[in-house]
Design a protein around this motif. Structure first.
Motif, PDB file in Angstrom:
ATOM      1  N   LYS A  54       0.848  -1.201   0.000  1.00  0.00           N
ATOM      2  CA  LYS A  54       0.000   0.000   0.000  1.00  0.00           C
ATOM      3  C   LYS A  54       0.881   1.247   0.000  1.00  0.00           C
ATOM      4  N   THR A  60      -5.262   4.588 -11.788  1.00  0.00           N
ATOM      5  CA  THR A  60      -6.693   4.668 -12.102  1.00  0.00           C
ATOM      6  C   THR A  60      -7.037   5.885 -12.968  1.00  0.00           C
ATOM      7  N   ASN A  80      -6.258  10.943  -5.902  1.00  0.00           N
ATOM      8  CA  ASN A  80      -7.141  11.209  -4.762  1.00  0.00           C
ATOM      9  C   ASN A  80      -6.568  12.133  -3.701  1.00  0.00           C
ATOM     10  N   SER A 130     -11.604   6.602  -3.703  1.00  0.00           N
ATOM     11  CA  SER A 130     -10.937   7.864  -3.352  1.00  0.00           C
ATOM     12  C   SER A 130     -10.340   7.691  -1.953  1.00  0.00           C
ATOM     13  N   CYS A 156      -1.433   9.180  -8.031  1.00  0.00           N
ATOM     14  CA  CYS A 156      -2.651   9.008  -7.211  1.00  0.00           C
ATOM     15  C   CYS A 156      -3.601  10.164  -7.506  1.00  0.00           C
TER      16      CYS A 156
HETATM   17  C1  SIN Z   1      -5.486   5.964  -2.905  1.00  0.00           C
HETATM   18  O1  SIN Z   1      -5.037   5.597  -1.812  1.00  0.00           O
HETATM   19  O2  SIN Z   1      -6.160   6.994  -3.017  1.00  0.00           O
HETATM   20  C2  SIN Z   1      -5.208   5.164  -4.138  1.00  0.00           C
HETATM   21  C3  SIN Z   1      -3.796   5.231  -4.510  1.00  0.00           C
HETATM   22  C4  SIN Z   1      -3.574   5.550  -5.946  1.00  0.00           C
HETATM   23  O3  SIN Z   1      -4.510   5.550  -6.757  1.00  0.00           O
HETATM   24  O4  SIN Z   1      -2.439   5.817  -6.317  1.00  0.00           O
END
Ligand code: SIN
Length: 303
Positions: free
Chosen positions: A45, A192, A131, A70, A129
């Protein structure tokens, strides 16, 4: 049995199947289903210097053939990774990819530097990312900022460096070339696609963040197209991801030019997806007299 080993930026993976960052945590929950040693590796993660709570909920929404998230980089921070997660992961006989993210170039360089001398096999620098307001995709959407952060992390790190690219750009191949020029050893894509859903009863977006990242089978053709474009634009290896859920998808992604593949959203509906894909790749190679899975990388024959 075919030889499923692949080499990405000098790191040998026992097979090309790697759970993607954010979809597998640190593997603890998935060990109830199969030993992590079956996997080529795993990407942790997204880890930041300090712990993060992430965005307020709702932060996940279903979409046709996919999902929006998100999450906002919720994670326990670097210290927790080093003291609690990494000592567990090193016992699992699989490659460890440290996905790192930060609000500033300095944060990312510091993160990378503090992973020197650890058992991490490779860094995946997340510049994509969608988000978070600071950092994240802000770095990945221009060649200049992608170059600057890659150069700083390259300087700070003695690990193989893979940069995770955003699809929310005009030319992902140009961003890939920019990070290659600054010393990236590999690129991974796609993160994404920025999306949105609205609850028509309330008129409000379903996600509290209003927008989020779309993943799952819905994005697969976009990911294949981008992997193919990037693989043809750079000399460094490409890790392909985006909507892969079957071994057939994995073969397609590798034919497009991916040296290895990452599995994300598929894990939420089928935790066995990675091992099913590994078994499927083995059978595909045997059925087609392919000795090494790496022989299929980039073999698409465009019209
Ligand atoms: C997230 O934790 O918001 C997703 C991580 C990402 O899309 O890079």
């Amino acid at each position: 049995m075919a030889d499923l080993r692949v080499n990405v930026a000098g790191v040998e993976f026992k097979n090309p199947v790697i759970p993607a960052s954010g979809a597998f945590g640190y593997g603890r929950e998935y060990e109830a289903f199969y030993p992590l040693s079956k996997l080529g590796g795993l990407s942790i993660k997204g880890t930041t210097l300090e712990p993060r709570q992430g965005n307020p909920g709702p932060r996940v929404a279903e979409t046709p053939s996919g999902m929006l998230n998100s999450v906002g980089l919720q994670n326990g921070g670097l210290e927790k990774f080093l003291s609690y997660e990494l000592p567990n992961l090193v016992t699992k006989d699989t490659r460890i990819i440290a996905n790192i993210a930060g609000a500033t170039i300095e944060d990312c360089a510091e993160l990378a530097g503090r992973l020197n001398g650890t058992a991490v096999d490779m860094i995946e620098l997340n510049i994509s990312c969608p988000n978070v307001k600071h950092g994240g995709a802000a770095f990945g959407t221009s060649c200049e900022s992608a170059s600057a952060i890659t150069a700083a992390v390259r300087k700070a790190s003695d690990k193989p460096l893979m940069v995770k690219l955003s699809p929310n750009v005009t030319s992902i191949a140009d961003i890939a070339k920019a990070v290659e020029a600054e010393g990236a050893d590999a690129v991974s894509l796609i993160n994404t696609l920025l999306g949105m859903r609205i609850d028509i009863k309330t008129g409000r977006p379903i996600l509290k963040n209003n927008v989020g990242g779309l993943s799952g089978p819905a994005v697969f053709p976009v990911a294949v197209r981008m992997v193919w474009q990037v693989a043809n634009a750079v000399k460094i290896p490409v890790m392909g991801m985006g909507g892969i859920s079957t071994w057939e998808d994995a073969v397609e992604m590798m034919m497009a030019g991916a040296s290895a593949i990452q599995i994300g959203a598929a894990l939420f509906s089928n935790p066995y997806a990675p091992v099913e894909i590994i078994d499927g790749l083995n059978k595909y190679c045997d059925d087609n007299n392919i000795k090494c899975i790496s022989d299929i990388v980039g073999t698409v024959k465009p019209w």
